[in-house]
Design a protein around this motif. Structure first.
Motif, PDB file in Angstrom:
ATOM      1  N   LEU A  43       5.203   1.281 -11.399  1.00 44.20           N
ATOM      2  CA  LEU A  43       6.418   0.797 -11.272  1.00 44.20           C
ATOM      3  C   LEU A  43       7.065   0.686  -9.812  1.00 44.20           C
ATOM      4  CD1 LEU A  43       8.383  -1.585 -12.191  1.00 44.20           C
ATOM      5  CD2 LEU A  43       9.381   0.096 -13.507  1.00 44.20           C
ATOM      6  N   ALA A  44       7.223   2.080  -9.751  1.00 46.37           N
ATOM      7  CA  ALA A  44       7.953   2.665  -8.625  1.00 46.37           C
ATOM      8  C   ALA A  44       7.270   2.300  -7.284  1.00 46.37           C
ATOM      9  CB  ALA A  44       7.978   4.228  -8.624  1.00 46.37           C
TER      10      ALA A  44
ATOM     11  N   HIS B  19       5.269  -0.290  -6.803  1.00 43.06           N
ATOM     12  CA  HIS B  19       5.504  -1.648  -6.662  1.00 43.06           C
ATOM     13  C   HIS B  19       6.797  -1.911  -6.064  1.00 43.06           C
ATOM     14  CE1 HIS B  19       6.877  -5.606  -8.383  1.00 43.06           C
ATOM     15  NE2 HIS B  19       5.433  -6.080  -8.063  1.00 43.06           N
ATOM     16  N   ASP B  20       7.867  -1.404  -6.635  1.00 41.90           N
ATOM     17  CA  ASP B  20       9.187  -1.759  -6.062  1.00 41.90           C
ATOM     18  C   ASP B  20       9.213  -1.217  -4.715  1.00 41.90           C
ATOM     19  OD1 ASP B  20       9.722  -2.882  -8.617  1.00 41.90           O
ATOM     20  OD2 ASP B  20      10.777  -1.061  -9.256  1.00 41.90           O
ATOM     21  N   VAL B  21       8.980  -0.235  -4.446  1.00 46.69           N
ATOM     22  CA  VAL B  21       9.159   0.349  -3.193  1.00 46.69           C
ATOM     23  C   VAL B  21       8.250  -0.374  -2.050  1.00 46.69           C
ATOM     24  CG1 VAL B  21       8.432   2.392  -1.633  1.00 46.69           C
ATOM     25  CG2 VAL B  21       9.774   2.924  -3.709  1.00 46.69           C
ATOM     26  N   GLU B  22       7.264  -0.722  -2.448  1.00 45.81           N
ATOM     27  CA  GLU B  22       6.517  -1.652  -1.435  1.00 45.81           C
ATOM     28  C   GLU B  22       6.992  -2.931  -0.931  1.00 45.81           C
ATOM     29  OE1 GLU B  22       2.019  -4.130  -1.092  1.00 45.81           O
ATOM     30  OE2 GLU B  22       2.490  -3.020  -2.984  1.00 45.81           O
ATOM     31  N   MET B  23       7.871  -3.634  -1.733  1.00 41.32           N
ATOM     32  CA  MET B  23       8.419  -4.660  -1.412  1.00 41.32           C
ATOM     33  C   MET B  23       9.840  -4.150  -0.710  1.00 41.32           C
ATOM     34  SD  MET B  23       8.361  -7.399  -4.729  1.00 41.32           S
ATOM     35  CE  MET B  23       9.289  -6.248  -5.912  1.00 41.32           C
ATOM     36  N   ALA B  24      10.651  -3.166  -1.063  1.00 43.54           N
ATOM     37  CA  ALA B  24      11.752  -2.721  -0.437  1.00 43.54           C
ATOM     38  C   ALA B  24      11.171  -2.358   0.942  1.00 43.54           C
ATOM     39  CB  ALA B  24      12.327  -1.520  -1.352  1.00 43.54           C
ATOM     40  N   LEU B  25      10.526  -1.501   1.145  1.00 39.64           N
ATOM     41  CA  LEU B  25       9.961  -1.118   2.608  1.00 39.64           C
ATOM     42  C   LEU B  25       9.717  -2.134   3.371  1.00 39.64           C
ATOM     43  CD1 LEU B  25       8.109   1.961   1.849  1.00 39.64           C
ATOM     44  CD2 LEU B  25      10.311   1.851   2.976  1.00 39.64           C
ATOM     45  N   ALA B  26       9.075  -3.180   2.842  1.00 35.59           N
ATOM     46  CA  ALA B  26       8.430  -4.434   3.600  1.00 35.59           C
ATOM     47  C   ALA B  26       9.783  -5.207   4.006  1.00 35.59           C
ATOM     48  CB  ALA B  26       7.625  -5.300   2.661  1.00 35.59           C
TER      49      ALA B  26
ATOM     50  N   LYS C 161       9.947   9.523  -4.572  1.00 30.22           N
ATOM     51  CA  LYS C 161       8.918  10.166  -4.395  1.00 30.22           C
ATOM     52  C   LYS C 161       7.996   9.011  -3.665  1.00 30.22           C
ATOM     53  CE  LYS C 161       4.877  12.484  -6.226  1.00 30.22           C
ATOM     54  NZ  LYS C 161       4.262  13.059  -7.352  1.00 30.22           N
ATOM     55  N   ALA C 162       8.190   7.799  -4.317  1.00 35.55           N
ATOM     56  CA  ALA C 162       7.125   6.511  -3.864  1.00 35.55           C
ATOM     57  C   ALA C 162       7.386   6.270  -2.461  1.00 35.55           C
ATOM     58  CB  ALA C 162       7.123   5.543  -4.830  1.00 35.55           C
ATOM     59  N   ALA C 163       9.058   6.207  -2.116  1.00 34.04           N
ATOM     60  CA  ALA C 163       9.027   5.673  -0.950  1.00 34.04           C
ATOM     61  C   ALA C 163       8.739   6.902   0.360  1.00 34.04           C
ATOM     62  CB  ALA C 163      10.714   5.668  -0.685  1.00 34.04           C
ATOM     63  N   LEU C 164       8.935   8.109   0.127  1.00 36.48           N
ATOM     64  CA  LEU C 164       8.674   9.059   0.857  1.00 36.48           C
ATOM     65  C   LEU C 164       7.009   9.357   1.290  1.00 36.48           C
ATOM     66  CD1 LEU C 164      11.172  11.845  -0.310  1.00 36.48           C
ATOM     67  CD2 LEU C 164      11.295  10.589   1.860  1.00 36.48           C
ATOM     68  N   THR C 165       6.261   9.209   0.004  1.00 35.09           N
ATOM     69  CA  THR C 165       4.946   9.535   0.202  1.00 35.09           C
ATOM     70  C   THR C 165       4.171   8.063   0.680  1.00 35.09           C
ATOM     71  OG1 THR C 165       4.700   8.805  -2.192  1.00 35.09           O
ATOM     72  CG2 THR C 165       4.799  11.111  -1.683  1.00 35.09           C
ATOM     73  N   ALA C 166       5.019   7.004   0.610  1.00 36.94           N
ATOM     74  CA  ALA C 166       4.435   5.862   1.160  1.00 36.94           C
ATOM     75  C   ALA C 166       4.347   5.974   2.828  1.00 36.94           C
ATOM     76  CB  ALA C 166       5.256   4.408   0.839  1.00 36.94           C
ATOM     77  N   LEU C 167       5.471   6.415   3.288  1.00 35.09           N
ATOM     78  CA  LEU C 167       5.284   6.759   4.719  1.00 35.09           C
ATOM     79  C   LEU C 167       4.944   8.179   5.447  1.00 35.09           C
ATOM     80  CD1 LEU C 167       8.758   4.994   5.205  1.00 35.09           C
ATOM     81  CD2 LEU C 167       6.658   4.043   5.587  1.00 35.09           C
ATOM     82  N   ASP C 168       4.697   9.274   4.417  1.00 35.17           N
ATOM     83  CA  ASP C 168       4.007  10.331   4.650  1.00 35.17           C
ATOM     84  C   ASP C 168       3.473  11.071   3.636  1.00 35.17           C
ATOM     85  OD1 ASP C 168       3.084  12.689   5.476  1.00 35.17           O
ATOM     86  OD2 ASP C 168       5.140  13.512   5.873  1.00 35.17           O
ATOM     87  N   PRO C 169       2.027  10.699   3.405  1.00 34.87           N
ATOM     88  CA  PRO C 169       1.560  11.144   2.067  1.00 34.87           C
ATOM     89  C   PRO C 169       1.276  12.662   1.967  1.00 34.87           C
ATOM     90  CG  PRO C 169       0.311   9.288   3.445  1.00 34.87           C
ATOM     91  CD  PRO C 169       1.379   9.755   4.235  1.00 34.87           C
TER      92      PRO C 169
ATOM     93  N   GLU D 157      14.595   6.966   4.184  1.00 35.96           N
ATOM     94  CA  GLU D 157      15.930   7.529   3.753  1.00 35.96           C
ATOM     95  C   GLU D 157      16.748   6.358   3.063  1.00 35.96           C
ATOM     96  OE1 GLU D 157      20.211   9.203   5.446  1.00 35.96           O
ATOM     97  OE2 GLU D 157      18.656   8.882   6.712  1.00 35.96           O
ATOM     98  N   ARG D 158      16.876   5.118   3.633  1.00 35.48           N
ATOM     99  CA  ARG D 158      17.826   4.134   2.922  1.00 35.48           C
ATOM    100  C   ARG D 158      17.062   3.666   1.688  1.00 35.48           C
ATOM    101  NH1 ARG D 158      21.637   4.243   0.799  1.00 35.48           N
ATOM    102  NH2 ARG D 158      22.416   5.145   2.714  1.00 35.48           N
ATOM    103  N   THR D 159      15.888   3.418   1.737  1.00 31.55           N
ATOM    104  CA  THR D 159      15.122   2.754   0.581  1.00 31.55           C
ATOM    105  C   THR D 159      15.103   3.785  -0.565  1.00 31.55           C
ATOM    106  OG1 THR D 159      13.431   1.311   1.770  1.00 31.55           O
ATOM    107  CG2 THR D 159      12.879   2.087  -0.276  1.00 31.55           C
ATOM    108  N   ALA D 160      14.754   5.163  -0.286  1.00 31.03           N
ATOM    109  CA  ALA D 160      14.677   6.283  -1.207  1.00 31.03           C
ATOM    110  C   ALA D 160      16.235   6.263  -2.159  1.00 31.03           C
ATOM    111  CB  ALA D 160      14.498   7.334  -0.881  1.00 31.03           C
TER     112      ALA D 160
END
Length: 296
Positions: free
Chosen positions: A16-17, A19-26, A64-72, A106-109
């Motif tokens: 779920l995280a 999924h939500d983060v993907e939309m927020a980062l886009a 965690k999802a926001a941070l790892t999406a941009l830096d695994p 930062e902001r998305t997280a």
């Protein structure tokens, strides 16, 4: 993404995280972070997320999802776990990784952590107010569009319970449904014939006469809408006297409408089973967190 259940296990929450983060980062990053791109691509940084007020921490999987999406390869050190209470100026987590990635995420997280902690914290306040009464605090469908599952998850973290997820998983018969169907008896009969796959059938009533009619037609869950305290007490007693002799027993009684924290205890002490509160997810003030960077 499946939405049949409120996710609670680690795998479901992580899904779920993401999924939500993907939309927020886009939405936030678009074709690129023009400001973060001013930083050397090879630069690393260390940062902390700090709570600025007391709260129930909720939303760490989204961080965690926001941070790892941009830096695994980002390294995270959690100082608190999901659902624990934090104090003002307490470090919630530390991170080390790409400076660009940390700045962009930062902001998305923080948005997710602030919003979900606010829901969990508010829910915990309402749950504490009815402690010992046996009454359950329940959420509603008054959620932020696109974030219903996340907010309902936060209600659970705060100690509350979930009502139906949407229009698809349970039947809730309200005033207009009753009027359109021709009455309480008629709409309940119709619902019982179309309840396959529904988690429950609930009917809303506004008077004691409607409650009696609902009970006499085997209602199992009744929503008492905007009733004053004397009427609520009478409704609980009516449910005992009319509902108890039934093969299915008394109905589950739920209060809705005009509920405030100040009057919550009195409502619970009437003997109802549940109190549903839209403000848990609708009128939340973001919990104050900040992220502080220390360049390496």
């Amino acid at each position: 993404m499946k939405t049949e259940i409120i996710p609670l296990d680690t795998r479901q929450v992580a899904e779920l995280a993401r999924h939500d983060v993907e939309m927020a980062l886009a939405e936030d990053v678009g074709h690129g972070d023009l400001t973060a791109n001013l930083i050397d691509r090879a630069k690393t940084a260390r940062a902390r997320i700090i709570a600025r007020e007391d709260a129930v921490v909720c939303g760490l999987p989204w961080v965690k999802a926001a941070l790892t999406a941009l830096d695994p390869k980002v390294h995270l050190t959690m100082h608190l776990e999901e659902g624990q209470r934090c104090s003002a100026n307490q470090t919630v987590l530390e991170m080390e990784g790409s400076a660009r990635a940390l700045l962009t995420a930062e902001r998305t997280a923080l948005n997710f952590l602030q919003m979900l902690s606010a829901v969990a914290t508010k829910t915990a306040q309402y749950v504490a107010a009815v402690q010992g009464t046996g009454t359950q605090i329940v959420d509603t469908r008054k959620t932020l569009p696109g974030l219903r599952l996340a907010q309902k998850y936060a209600v659970r973290i705060g100690g509350g319970a979930n009502h139906r997820i949407g229009l698809f998983d349970a039947i809730l018969i309200k005033e207009n449904h009753i009027a359109a169907a021709g009455g309480v008896a008629q709409v309940l009969a119709k619902a019982k014939g179309h309840s396959a796959g529904a988690a429950f059938i609930q009917i809303e009533v506004e008077t004691l006469d409607q409650l009696r009619e609902a009970l006499e037609h085997d209602a199992t869950m009744v929503l008492l809408d905007n009733m004053n305290l004397p009427t609520l007490r009478a409704a609980v007693e009516l449910n005992r006297t009319v509902g108890t002799p039934r093969k299915i027993g008394p109905a589950i009684l739920e209060i809705s409408g005009g509920v405030t924290l100040e009057g919550l205890r009195e409502l619970a002490e009437t003997g109802v089973d549940r109190i549903s509160i839209g403000t848990l997810t609708k009128d939340v003030r973001a919990t104050d967190y900040s992220m502080r960077f220390d360049a390496l």
